[in-house]
Design a protein around this motif. Sequence first.
Motif, PDB file in Angstrom:
ATOM      1  N   GLY A 167      10.946  10.114  -9.552  1.00  0.00           N
ATOM      2  CA  GLY A 167      12.148  10.320 -10.350  1.00  0.00           C
ATOM      3  C   GLY A 167      12.990   9.073 -10.507  1.00  0.00           C
ATOM      4  O   GLY A 167      14.221   9.144 -10.557  1.00  0.00           O
ATOM      5  N   VAL A 168      12.358   7.921 -10.611  1.00  0.00           N
ATOM      6  CA  VAL A 168      13.064   6.642 -10.701  1.00  0.00           C
ATOM      7  C   VAL A 168      13.177   6.212 -12.168  1.00  0.00           C
ATOM      8  O   VAL A 168      12.204   6.304 -12.914  1.00  0.00           O
ATOM      9  CB  VAL A 168      12.319   5.550  -9.906  1.00  0.00           C
ATOM     10  N   GLU A 169      14.355   5.732 -12.555  1.00  0.00           N
ATOM     11  CA  GLU A 169      14.523   5.161 -13.884  1.00  0.00           C
ATOM     12  C   GLU A 169      14.299   3.659 -13.803  1.00  0.00           C
ATOM     13  O   GLU A 169      14.991   2.959 -13.056  1.00  0.00           O
ATOM     14  CB  GLU A 169      15.912   5.450 -14.435  1.00  0.00           C
ATOM     15  N   ILE A 170      13.335   3.170 -14.569  1.00  0.00           N
ATOM     16  CA  ILE A 170      13.010   1.751 -14.548  1.00  0.00           C
ATOM     17  C   ILE A 170      13.213   1.182 -15.945  1.00  0.00           C
ATOM     18  O   ILE A 170      12.631   1.672 -16.910  1.00  0.00           O
ATOM     19  CB  ILE A 170      11.555   1.503 -14.098  1.00  0.00           C
TER      20      ILE A 170
ATOM     21  N   THR B 187       1.849   5.757  -6.074  1.00  0.00           N
ATOM     22  CA  THR B 187       2.002   7.092  -6.646  1.00  0.00           C
ATOM     23  C   THR B 187       3.301   7.129  -7.431  1.00  0.00           C
ATOM     24  O   THR B 187       4.370   6.771  -6.907  1.00  0.00           O
ATOM     25  CB  THR B 187       2.034   8.168  -5.549  1.00  0.00           C
ATOM     26  N   ILE B 188       3.219   7.573  -8.687  1.00  0.00           N
ATOM     27  CA  ILE B 188       4.387   7.606  -9.561  1.00  0.00           C
ATOM     28  C   ILE B 188       4.565   9.024 -10.071  1.00  0.00           C
ATOM     29  O   ILE B 188       3.668   9.584 -10.692  1.00  0.00           O
ATOM     30  CB  ILE B 188       4.223   6.627 -10.738  1.00  0.00           C
ATOM     31  N   ARG B 189       5.754   9.610  -9.792  1.00  0.00           N
ATOM     32  CA  ARG B 189       6.025  10.982 -10.194  1.00  0.00           C
ATOM     33  C   ARG B 189       7.359  11.069 -10.925  1.00  0.00           C
ATOM     34  O   ARG B 189       8.352  10.490 -10.487  1.00  0.00           O
ATOM     35  CB  ARG B 189       6.083  11.910  -8.971  1.00  0.00           C
TER      36      ARG B 189
ATOM     37  N   GLU C 188      -2.035   8.871 -14.381  1.00  0.00           N
ATOM     38  CA  GLU C 188      -2.875   9.841 -13.681  1.00  0.00           C
ATOM     39  C   GLU C 188      -2.673  11.261 -14.175  1.00  0.00           C
ATOM     40  O   GLU C 188      -2.361  12.171 -13.410  1.00  0.00           O
ATOM     41  CB  GLU C 188      -2.569   9.797 -12.174  1.00  0.00           C
ATOM     42  N   LEU C 189      -2.804  11.469 -15.479  1.00  0.00           N
ATOM     43  CA  LEU C 189      -2.681  12.827 -15.983  1.00  0.00           C
ATOM     44  C   LEU C 189      -3.770  13.692 -15.367  1.00  0.00           C
ATOM     45  O   LEU C 189      -4.923  13.281 -15.278  1.00  0.00           O
ATOM     46  CB  LEU C 189      -2.808  12.844 -17.509  1.00  0.00           C
ATOM     47  N   PRO C 190      -3.426  14.930 -14.930  1.00  0.00           N
ATOM     48  CA  PRO C 190      -4.432  15.768 -14.297  1.00  0.00           C
ATOM     49  C   PRO C 190      -5.471  16.262 -15.291  1.00  0.00           C
ATOM     50  O   PRO C 190      -5.215  16.400 -16.478  1.00  0.00           O
ATOM     51  CB  PRO C 190      -3.602  16.936 -13.745  1.00  0.00           C
TER      52      PRO C 190
ATOM     53  N   ALA D 192       0.833  -1.211   0.000  1.00  0.00           N
ATOM     54  CA  ALA D 192       0.000   0.000   0.000  1.00  0.00           C
ATOM     55  C   ALA D 192       0.862   1.252   0.000  1.00  0.00           C
ATOM     56  O   ALA D 192       1.866   1.342   0.711  1.00  0.00           O
ATOM     57  CB  ALA D 192      -0.916   0.003   1.219  1.00  0.00           C
ATOM     58  N   PHE D 193       0.478   2.222  -0.839  1.00  0.00           N
ATOM     59  CA  PHE D 193       1.021   3.574  -0.828  1.00  0.00           C
ATOM     60  C   PHE D 193       2.529   3.641  -1.092  1.00  0.00           C
ATOM     61  O   PHE D 193       3.258   4.392  -0.449  1.00  0.00           O
ATOM     62  CB  PHE D 193       0.666   4.289   0.479  1.00  0.00           C
TER      63      PHE D 193
END
Length: 202
Positions: free
Chosen positions: A139-142, A154-156, A168-170, A133-134
């Motif tokens: 800023g992670v390179e995968i 949550t992915i930013r 999740e585009l706003p 959960a959560f």
Amino acid sequence: VTGVQTCALPIWAVYDETAVGMNAVKMFACQCDLTIEHCVDGLKLIGSAANTFYGVVEGNTGSGINVDSGSYRNTFISVFCESNVGRDWDIAGNSNILINCTGVDSGGNRITGDYTLIQGGKFEGLTIDASAAFTVLDGVEITGTFTDNSTTTTIRNNLLAARDQVFELPDLVGVVGSRGHLLLFFGHPRAVVGLADDLHVD
């Protein structure tokens, strides 16, 4: 290492093909600079909390770093994992933090614990379990395969080299105009962000 509290282990270097590099059992509030190579497993945290780790864990015949379900609030800073036969990272505990870490072994990386935060770094293959959960990836390179089975991740600002995906585009939820300027409001599942109050309207 068993039952150690508030310590500094500035250098923990292990090269032993017959043993676990570091088996940390009930270790609390310690700082460790690791060099663990060519062991059975690299680092195992068992019931340990609030520790900080740096260093290298690579070339082990088992897993790289294993954080058990009873280990929480541990922080890993610029820890480099690769060439481990098993997973580089296997995180089952809650509220653990990885900052600019690396896990680039083909065995991949797995998160099953809650509230894991990964800031920066690079990972070759990452699986977030449905029970996790959560999780926050910032800023992670995968590279390789990325599998997110959780509904609360949550992915930013991520670099996903393995696939084209939109997260999740706003949505534009409001426009306010005044004297040649616009204020745009974008909605997000957990926030409203106001952007660009200086757009000129002709």
